[in-house]
Design a protein around this motif. Sequence first.
Motif, short mmCIF file in Angstrom:
data_model
loop_
_atom_site.label_atom_id
_atom_site.label_comp_id
_atom_site.label_asym_id
_atom_site.label_seq_id
_atom_site.Cartn_x
_atom_site.Cartn_y
_atom_site.Cartn_z
N GLU A 60 2.72 -63.78 -16.49
CA GLU A 60 1.66 -62.85 -16.90
C GLU A 60 2.08 -61.40 -16.62
OE1 GLU A 60 -2.92 -61.69 -15.77
OE2 GLU A 60 -2.19 -63.67 -15.12
N SER A 61 2.65 -61.21 -15.41
CA SER A 61 3.11 -59.86 -15.04
C SER A 61 4.19 -59.39 -16.02
CB SER A 61 3.68 -59.85 -13.63
OG SER A 61 2.67 -60.20 -12.72
N MET A 62 5.12 -60.28 -16.33
CA MET A 62 6.19 -59.94 -17.27
C MET A 62 5.59 -59.55 -18.63
SD MET A 62 9.12 -59.90 -15.92
CE MET A 62 10.17 -59.91 -17.37
N TYR A 63 4.61 -60.32 -19.05
CA TYR A 63 3.96 -60.10 -20.34
C TYR A 63 3.28 -58.71 -20.36
CZ TYR A 63 0.88 -60.79 -24.35
OH TYR A 63 0.23 -60.66 -25.54
N VAL A 64 2.54 -58.41 -19.27
CA VAL A 64 1.85 -57.11 -19.17
C VAL A 64 2.87 -55.97 -19.21
CG1 VAL A 64 0.53 -55.60 -17.63
CG2 VAL A 64 -0.22 -57.96 -18.02
N LEU A 65 3.93 -56.12 -18.39
CA LEU A 65 4.94 -55.06 -18.33
C LEU A 65 5.63 -54.89 -19.68
CD1 LEU A 65 6.57 -55.74 -14.84
CD2 LEU A 65 5.29 -53.71 -15.53
N ALA A 66 5.88 -56.00 -20.35
CA ALA A 66 6.56 -55.94 -21.65
C ALA A 66 5.68 -55.25 -22.69
CB ALA A 66 6.91 -57.34 -22.11
N ASN A 67 4.35 -55.48 -22.57
CA ASN A 67 3.44 -54.92 -23.58
C ASN A 67 2.94 -53.52 -23.24
OD1 ASN A 67 2.96 -56.81 -25.84
ND2 ASN A 67 2.62 -58.20 -24.13
N GLU A 68 3.12 -53.10 -22.01
CA GLU A 68 2.58 -51.80 -21.58
C GLU A 68 3.03 -50.65 -22.49
OE1 GLU A 68 0.17 -49.27 -19.86
OE2 GLU A 68 0.13 -51.42 -19.48
N PRO A 69 4.33 -50.55 -22.80
CA PRO A 69 4.75 -49.43 -23.66
C PRO A 69 4.08 -49.46 -25.03
CG PRO A 69 6.64 -50.45 -22.61
CD PRO A 69 5.46 -51.32 -22.33
N SER A 70 3.93 -50.65 -25.60
CA SER A 70 3.32 -50.71 -26.93
C SER A 70 1.83 -50.33 -26.87
CB SER A 70 3.51 -52.08 -27.58
OG SER A 70 2.86 -53.06 -26.80
#
Length: 114
Positions: free
Chosen positions: A12-22
Amino acid sequence: GEEAGVTDKFTESMYVLANEPSVALYRLQEHVRRSLPELAQHKSDMQSWEEQSQGAIYTVEYACSAIKSMTDSSVYFKSIDSLLKHAIAMKDQLNAAQGRSTVAPQAKNPPGSS
């Protein structure tokens, strides 16, 4: 069971971090889309204001040059003035001389006196 929970959290953390820039880009895009018309309006306002002020500057410069040429021509007006005064004085002298040399013509009888 606990390991699976940790893995899920990590994913979940990875997903949030990955999507944060977008997400940030999306917010930025929204902001630009909202503020762009206003910015465009400001730009066109500024351009028309600049054109108006250029026109005003031109008008003022034109008026200044007109005033300057009027000031410069005051020399000629003064010269004309003194020439006129001189001419009037000469005319007065001529009139006085004529008055002495010739007898003033007799006043004719006013009409209706006979």
